[in-house]
Design an enzyme around this catalytic site. Structure first.
Site, PDB file in Angstrom:
ATOM      1  N   ASP A 232      47.106  43.560  34.267  1.00 34.36           N
ATOM      2  CA  ASP A 232      45.661  43.643  34.077  1.00 34.36           C
ATOM      3  C   ASP A 232      45.133  44.961  34.644  1.00 34.36           C
ATOM      4  OD1 ASP A 232      45.767  41.099  33.051  1.00 34.36           O
ATOM      5  OD2 ASP A 232      45.233  40.134  34.958  1.00 34.36           O
TER       6      ASP A 232
HETATM    7  N1  URA Z   1      49.170  37.664  36.112  1.00 37.01           N
HETATM    8  C1  URA Z   1      47.878  38.059  36.059  1.00 37.01           C
HETATM    9  O1  URA Z   1      46.971  37.233  36.139  1.00 37.01           O
HETATM   10  N2  URA Z   1      47.619  39.361  35.932  1.00 37.01           N
HETATM   11  C2  URA Z   1      48.573  40.317  35.861  1.00 37.01           C
HETATM   12  O2  URA Z   1      48.261  41.504  35.758  1.00 37.01           O
HETATM   13  C3  URA Z   1      49.911  39.899  35.916  1.00 37.01           C
HETATM   14  C4  URA Z   1      50.197  38.568  36.051  1.00 37.01           C
END
Ligand code: URA
Length: 228
Positions: A101
């Site tokens: 993310d």
């Molecule tokens: N899980 C998430 O919620 N975000 C990420 O970036 C990776 C795993």
């Protein structure tokens, strides 16, 4: 075919300017012949030596980036910088292997090896990915049991995960990569992830000497570790 200075610079032998100097001083050989022109074209069948040491001109590129926040794990984005924007290697076909993310930090693998990407990402292979998770609240024993036995989030069953408490955060290993998986797992437990960092893919740890935004090429041993 690519220019010799571009090939060497892309692989970490210094800036184009620095590499040019090294070539012009006669320290680079192609197929045992000293090459003095940086514009000389090479391909993967050429034997390249720098300071008499063999340079491995790999078809595939493997980069470990310590991704900062506000950078998108994608090849293109209209509004934000992407992980490809912050690396100098302009080899065609590079992409981030899996998504983090925008506000997640840590180990982002960048490569042009589609086969390896598939191997690492397909849920069938259950490749572990480990994260440092800081949450708003402490997890209860019951929460931990739920995580370890495989949670259901939005009707999707997650594989059992491994969670370990470390000081004021958790180390969580998941075996798939569902959309916002960790944040959704914590939300389901009426908790909230406040900081997330990926620290390991498969058996390979994020190099702790890499500052946020820094990257380096994987070593031969590390590539083997990832591909085995
Ligand atoms: N899980 C998430 O919620 N975000 C990420 O970036 C990776 C795993």
């Amino acid at each position: 075919m690519d220019r010799l200075d571009k090939v060497l610079s892309n692989k970490g032998y210094g800036s184009r300017k620095e590499v040019k100097k090294v070539i012009r001083k006669g320290f680079v050989k192609v197929n045992n012949e000293t090459i003095l022109k940086e514009t000389f074209k090479v391909d993967i069948n050429d034997l390249i030596q720098v300071y008499d040491e063999e340079f491995i001109y790999q078809e595939f590129v493997y980069i470990m980036l310590n991704k900062p926040q506000d950078i998108i794990c994608s090849t293109f984005d209209e509004n934000h910088m992407t992980v490809l924007d912050i690396i100098d290697d302009k080899t065609k076909g590079l992409f981030p292997v899996g998504r983090l993310d925008i506000d997640t930090e840590g180990f982002c693998l960048i490569s042009n090896d589609g086969q390896l990407a598939h191997k690492l990402l397909t849920p069938k292979n259950k490749v572990p990915k480990t994260y440092e998770v800081h949450s708003e609240n402490k997890l209860s024993n019951e929460d931990i049991l739920k995580i370890e036995s495989g949670m259901i989030i939005d009707d999707e069953k997650c594989l059992p995960a491994i969670i370990k408490e470390v000081n004021d955060y958790y180390e969580l290993t998941i075996y798939e990569g569902k959309y916002h998986q960790i944040k959704r797992m914590f939300n389901k437990l009426n908790n909230k992830v406040v900081y997330l960092k990926r620290i390991k893919i498969g058996e390979l740890n994020l190099d702790s000497t890499l500052e946020l935004g820094e990257y380096r090429y994987l070593t031969e041993e590390e590539i083997i570790l990832l591909t085995k």
